[in-house]
Design an enzyme around this catalytic site. Structure first.
Site, PDB file in Angstrom:
ATOM      1  N   GLY A 155      16.199  31.055  39.512  1.00  0.00           N
ATOM      2  CA  GLY A 155      16.525  32.405  39.078  1.00  0.00           C
ATOM      3  C   GLY A 155      16.049  33.406  40.109  1.00  0.00           C
ATOM      4  O   GLY A 155      15.047  33.196  40.796  1.00  0.00           O
ATOM      5  N   CYS A 156      16.761  34.519  40.216  1.00  0.00           N
ATOM      6  CA  CYS A 156      16.439  35.495  41.269  1.00  0.00           C
ATOM      7  C   CYS A 156      15.060  36.117  41.082  1.00  0.00           C
ATOM      8  O   CYS A 156      14.284  36.243  42.039  1.00  0.00           O
ATOM      9  CB  CYS A 156      17.528  36.569  41.348  1.00  0.00           C
ATOM     10  SG  CYS A 156      17.918  37.365  39.775  1.00  0.00           S
ATOM     11  N   ASN A 157      14.717  36.491  39.846  1.00  0.00           N
ATOM     12  CA  ASN A 157      13.391  37.047  39.592  1.00  0.00           C
ATOM     13  C   ASN A 157      12.306  36.014  39.885  1.00  0.00           C
ATOM     14  O   ASN A 157      11.225  36.355  40.367  1.00  0.00           O
ATOM     15  CB  ASN A 157      13.271  37.484  38.129  1.00  0.00           C
ATOM     16  CG  ASN A 157      14.196  38.617  37.775  1.00  0.00           C
ATOM     17  OD1 ASN A 157      14.269  39.627  38.458  1.00  0.00           O
ATOM     18  ND2 ASN A 157      14.935  38.464  36.683  1.00  0.00           N
ATOM     19  N   VAL A 158      12.615  34.776  39.577  1.00  0.00           N
ATOM     20  CA  VAL A 158      11.654  33.688  39.792  1.00  0.00           C
ATOM     21  C   VAL A 158      11.323  33.571  41.272  1.00  0.00           C
ATOM     22  O   VAL A 158      10.150  33.424  41.649  1.00  0.00           O
ATOM     23  CB  VAL A 158      12.242  32.364  39.272  1.00  0.00           C
ATOM     24  CG1 VAL A 158      11.263  31.225  39.506  1.00  0.00           C
ATOM     25  CG2 VAL A 158      12.591  32.482  37.796  1.00  0.00           C
TER      26      VAL A 158
END
Length: 360
Positions: free
Chosen positions: A162-165
């Site tokens: 995931g991008c936030n991850v």
């Protein structure tokens, strides 16, 4: 696979933001031939109608997303909604490299998947964050610690993070692996561009609602990226980590600016902190620790497969503060997919990817 061969790549979900960004990058990849492009509701239309910026591919007609249309390729990139990838991937040959840009195969824990996504877990694939540090316990030499890239050569199934991850993991992991921060009181607050919410028409994503406004989402421990962040922190050596994670939509199309803080381990000084982050990222082609005093901005990473990181110590609060900027569609999604594809196929990790952003 030899880099002298052209690799035939299909993109499922080519009408979406992630699929469109993957095509933009693949179009400049020296070892790729772009094959079939598929979509769901946009099947039967030309790519130029939904991705007008991709001029060289504008004439291509989007096919339905079915296993049959995706056969005959070396690589299939799945830019599909969460929960839609597993069924398609299960019907593709084992010798095809399938890279899932969605969430279906990221999590190791079936119970975490069921809690946060509300469906049956489809299984875990090799994880597509090459820079992820692996440490059995805190206190390793982060310069020489194992990385996730070591697990990707030869893989035929890869799950992109995931991008936030990606943003939070890259910010914090040097301190976790080196044993410099406490991991039971992490706080992360993110500013996110609207493209991260996808192309679906929703009232709160309209320009009249978004422009001039900021709005939080996934508040109170409900965001689906939380178990994935904790999974990565455990990989980096944390035992029982916890995080308060709050993303906020801000009026920009792309980008994530992630500020993450954690308590400093007793006896650790600021010089040790700086040294750990420098050692962790000295040889990374896509992760850049900025000079002291320079802070990341999303503009630095626009269009690039780059993460810009800075770290500081808040002496009064006895906390480490990290700030990480990425383009959510490149290093956060499509760029990570191609970076991982390169490693899986034995190509240069950097092939087809750039570190230079677009300014202004």
């Amino acid at each position: 696979m030899s880099s002298s061969q052209l690799i035939r790549v299909a993109v499922a979900g080519a009408s979406g933001y992630a699929g469109g960004e993957a095509l933009r990058l693949l179009a400049a990849h020296p070892f790729v031939e772009i094959g079939t492009l598929t979509a769901h509701s946009n099947a039967g239309t030309s790519l130029g109608e939904v991705q007008p910026h991709l001029r060289g591919l504008a004439h291509r007609i989007l096919e339905p997303t079915t296993p049959d249309t995706l056969l005959g390729h070396d690589v299939v990139l799945l830019g599909l909604p969460h929960g839609a990838s597993a069924q398609v991937a299960a019907q593709l040959p084992d010798d095809v490299l399938v890279v899932d840009l969605g969430a279906d195969h990221r999590l190791e824990s079936a119970s975490d998947w069921e809690q946060f996504y509300g469906s049956t877990h489809a299984g875990t694939w090799p994880y597509g964050l090459p820079e992820l540090i692996h440490a059995e316990a805190p206190g390793v030499d982060v310069a020489t610690a194992a990385r996730q890239r070591d697990k990707l050569p030869g893989a035929r199934r890869i799950a992109v993070p995931g991008c936030n991850v990606t943003a939070v993991t890259l910010g914090l992991q040097p301190g976790v692996a080196a044993g410099l921060i406490e991991t039971n009181d992490i706080v992360a607050v993110l500013a996110n561009g609207y493209s991260g919410a996808g192309k679906a028409l929703k009232p709160h994503l309209l320009a009249s609602e978004a422009l001039g406004s900021a709005q939080p989402y996934g508040v109170g421990g409900t965001h689906r990226h939380i178990p994935e962040i904790l999974q990565n922190l455990r990989a980096a050596g944390a035992a029982g980590p916890s995080i308060s994670f709050t993303p906020t939509l801000v009026p920009m199309s792309r980008g994530i600016l992630a500020t993450a803080t954690a308590p400093l381990v007793k006896g650790v000084d600021p010089e040790q902190v700086r040294a750990a982050w420098e050692a962790a990222y000295a040889d990374e082609p896509f992760v850049h620790l900025l000079p002291e005093g320079q802070w990341p901005s999303t503009a630095m990473t626009l269009g690039a497969n780059t993460a810009c990181v800075q770290v500081a110590v808040d002496a009064a609060a006895r906390r480490v503060v990290t700030v990480t900027a990425i383009d959510n569609l490149v290093k956060g999604t499509a760029g990570a997919a191609i970076q991982s594809m390169n490693l899986a196929l034995g190509l240069r990790e950097t092939a087809g990817l750039i570190t230079e952003g677009v300014a202004p």
